[in-house]
Motif scaffolding. Structure first.
Motif, PDB file in Angstrom:
ATOM      1  N   LEU A 285     -13.106   6.048  -4.697  1.00 40.60           N
ATOM      2  CA  LEU A 285     -13.287   5.579  -3.321  1.00 40.60           C
ATOM      3  C   LEU A 285     -14.362   4.502  -3.218  1.00 40.60           C
ATOM      4  O   LEU A 285     -14.399   3.749  -2.244  1.00 40.60           O
ATOM      5  N   PHE A 286     -15.244   4.418  -4.203  1.00 37.85           N
ATOM      6  CA  PHE A 286     -16.362   3.483  -4.147  1.00 37.85           C
ATOM      7  C   PHE A 286     -16.028   2.122  -4.745  1.00 37.85           C
ATOM      8  O   PHE A 286     -16.885   1.246  -4.809  1.00 37.85           O
ATOM      9  N   PHE A 287     -14.786   1.946  -5.208  1.00 36.31           N
ATOM     10  CA  PHE A 287     -14.339   0.661  -5.722  1.00 36.31           C
ATOM     11  C   PHE A 287     -13.512  -0.045  -4.653  1.00 36.31           C
ATOM     12  O   PHE A 287     -13.022   0.572  -3.720  1.00 36.31           O
ATOM     13  N   LYS A 288     -13.330  -1.324  -4.815  1.00 43.68           N
ATOM     14  CA  LYS A 288     -12.552  -2.095  -3.850  1.00 43.68           C
ATOM     15  C   LYS A 288     -11.126  -2.286  -4.348  1.00 43.68           C
ATOM     16  O   LYS A 288     -10.848  -2.164  -5.535  1.00 43.68           O
ATOM     17  N   GLY A 289     -10.240  -2.557  -3.418  1.00 40.55           N
ATOM     18  CA  GLY A 289      -8.877  -2.911  -3.757  1.00 40.55           C
ATOM     19  C   GLY A 289      -7.982  -1.718  -4.032  1.00 40.55           C
ATOM     20  O   GLY A 289      -8.120  -0.655  -3.413  1.00 40.55           O
ATOM     21  N   ASN A 290      -7.072  -1.925  -4.977  1.00 40.42           N
ATOM     22  CA  ASN A 290      -6.059  -0.913  -5.255  1.00 40.42           C
ATOM     23  C   ASN A 290      -6.632   0.385  -5.815  1.00 40.42           C
ATOM     24  O   ASN A 290      -6.051   1.453  -5.602  1.00 40.42           O
ATOM     25  N   ILE A 291      -7.755   0.302  -6.516  1.00 42.81           N
ATOM     26  CA  ILE A 291      -8.375   1.523  -7.061  1.00 42.81           C
ATOM     27  C   ILE A 291      -8.728   2.468  -5.921  1.00 42.81           C
ATOM     28  O   ILE A 291      -8.514   3.677  -6.012  1.00 42.81           O
ATOM     29  N   ARG A 292      -9.271   1.933  -4.849  1.00 38.88           N
ATOM     30  CA  ARG A 292      -9.620   2.755  -3.686  1.00 38.88           C
ATOM     31  C   ARG A 292      -8.371   3.380  -3.071  1.00 38.88           C
ATOM     32  O   ARG A 292      -8.364   4.558  -2.715  1.00 38.88           O
ATOM     33  N   ILE A 293      -7.303   2.604  -2.960  1.00 36.88           N
ATOM     34  CA  ILE A 293      -6.055   3.119  -2.380  1.00 36.88           C
ATOM     35  C   ILE A 293      -5.490   4.235  -3.249  1.00 36.88           C
ATOM     36  O   ILE A 293      -5.036   5.263  -2.750  1.00 36.88           O
ATOM     37  N   ILE A 294      -5.530   4.049  -4.556  1.00 37.12           N
ATOM     38  CA  ILE A 294      -5.060   5.090  -5.475  1.00 37.12           C
ATOM     39  C   ILE A 294      -5.906   6.346  -5.319  1.00 37.12           C
ATOM     40  O   ILE A 294      -5.379   7.465  -5.269  1.00 37.12           O
TER      41      ILE A 294
ATOM     42  N   MET B 268       0.831  -1.177   0.000  1.00 43.14           N
ATOM     43  CA  MET B 268       0.000   0.000   0.000  1.00 43.14           C
ATOM     44  C   MET B 268       0.885   1.254   0.000  1.00 43.14           C
ATOM     45  O   MET B 268       0.553   2.233  -0.660  1.00 43.14           O
ATOM     46  N   TYR B 269       1.987   1.206   0.714  1.00 42.39           N
ATOM     47  CA  TYR B 269       2.885   2.352   0.798  1.00 42.39           C
ATOM     48  C   TYR B 269       3.415   2.731  -0.581  1.00 42.39           C
ATOM     49  O   TYR B 269       3.452   3.920  -0.938  1.00 42.39           O
ATOM     50  N   ILE B 270       3.800   1.748  -1.372  1.00 42.85           N
ATOM     51  CA  ILE B 270       4.326   2.007  -2.715  1.00 42.85           C
ATOM     52  C   ILE B 270       3.242   2.619  -3.603  1.00 42.85           C
ATOM     53  O   ILE B 270       3.514   3.543  -4.383  1.00 42.85           O
ATOM     54  N   ILE B 271       2.025   2.145  -3.481  1.00 45.96           N
ATOM     55  CA  ILE B 271       0.919   2.701  -4.279  1.00 45.96           C
ATOM     56  C   ILE B 271       0.693   4.154  -3.906  1.00 45.96           C
ATOM     57  O   ILE B 271       0.537   5.021  -4.783  1.00 45.96           O
ATOM     58  N   LEU B 272       0.684   4.449  -2.606  1.00 49.10           N
ATOM     59  CA  LEU B 272       0.485   5.831  -2.177  1.00 49.10           C
ATOM     60  C   LEU B 272       1.629   6.725  -2.646  1.00 49.10           C
ATOM     61  O   LEU B 272       1.408   7.874  -3.054  1.00 49.10           O
ATOM     62  N   LEU B 273       2.841   6.232  -2.600  1.00 53.00           N
ATOM     63  CA  LEU B 273       3.978   6.998  -3.128  1.00 53.00           C
ATOM     64  C   LEU B 273       3.842   7.233  -4.629  1.00 53.00           C
ATOM     65  O   LEU B 273       4.156   8.313  -5.132  1.00 53.00           O
ATOM     66  N   ALA B 274       3.359   6.233  -5.339  1.00 49.59           N
ATOM     67  CA  ALA B 274       3.214   6.341  -6.790  1.00 49.59           C
ATOM     68  C   ALA B 274       2.186   7.389  -7.195  1.00 49.59           C
ATOM     69  O   ALA B 274       2.261   7.934  -8.303  1.00 49.59           O
TER      70      ALA B 274
END
Length: 76
Positions: free
Chosen positions: A47-56, A1-7
């Motif tokens: 925000l209404f999707f699940k998984g990595n889309i929400r994190i992005i 999750m950290y890498i996704i947030l950094l990206a």
């Protein structure tokens, strides 16, 4: 999750299409195309999707929030 947030900081690549690339008297929100109000609406819908889309979406919205506060609260 950290890498996704950094990206999500890669959203700042849209600054390369502006002239000048950096202008201390210009706010990013509403000016750059990946910082537009339409883009922010898409980030909110993520925000209404699940998984990595929400994190992005969370990362992009935090990015927009920090850009907003950086310019409007701390700009002199």
């Amino acid at each position: 999750m950290y890498i996704i947030l950094l990206a999500t900081m890669l959203v700042d690549l849209d600054h390369l299409f502006a002239h000048p690339i950096f202008d201390p008297d210009r706010g990013s929100i509403g000016f750059h195309f990946l910082h537009s109000y339409y883009a922010i609406a898409v980030y909110f819908l993520m925000l209404f999707f699940k998984g990595n889309i929400r994190i992005i979406g969370i990362g992009l919205l935090f990015h927009m929030l920090t850009d907003f506060q950086d310019f409007y609260f701390w700009h002199h």
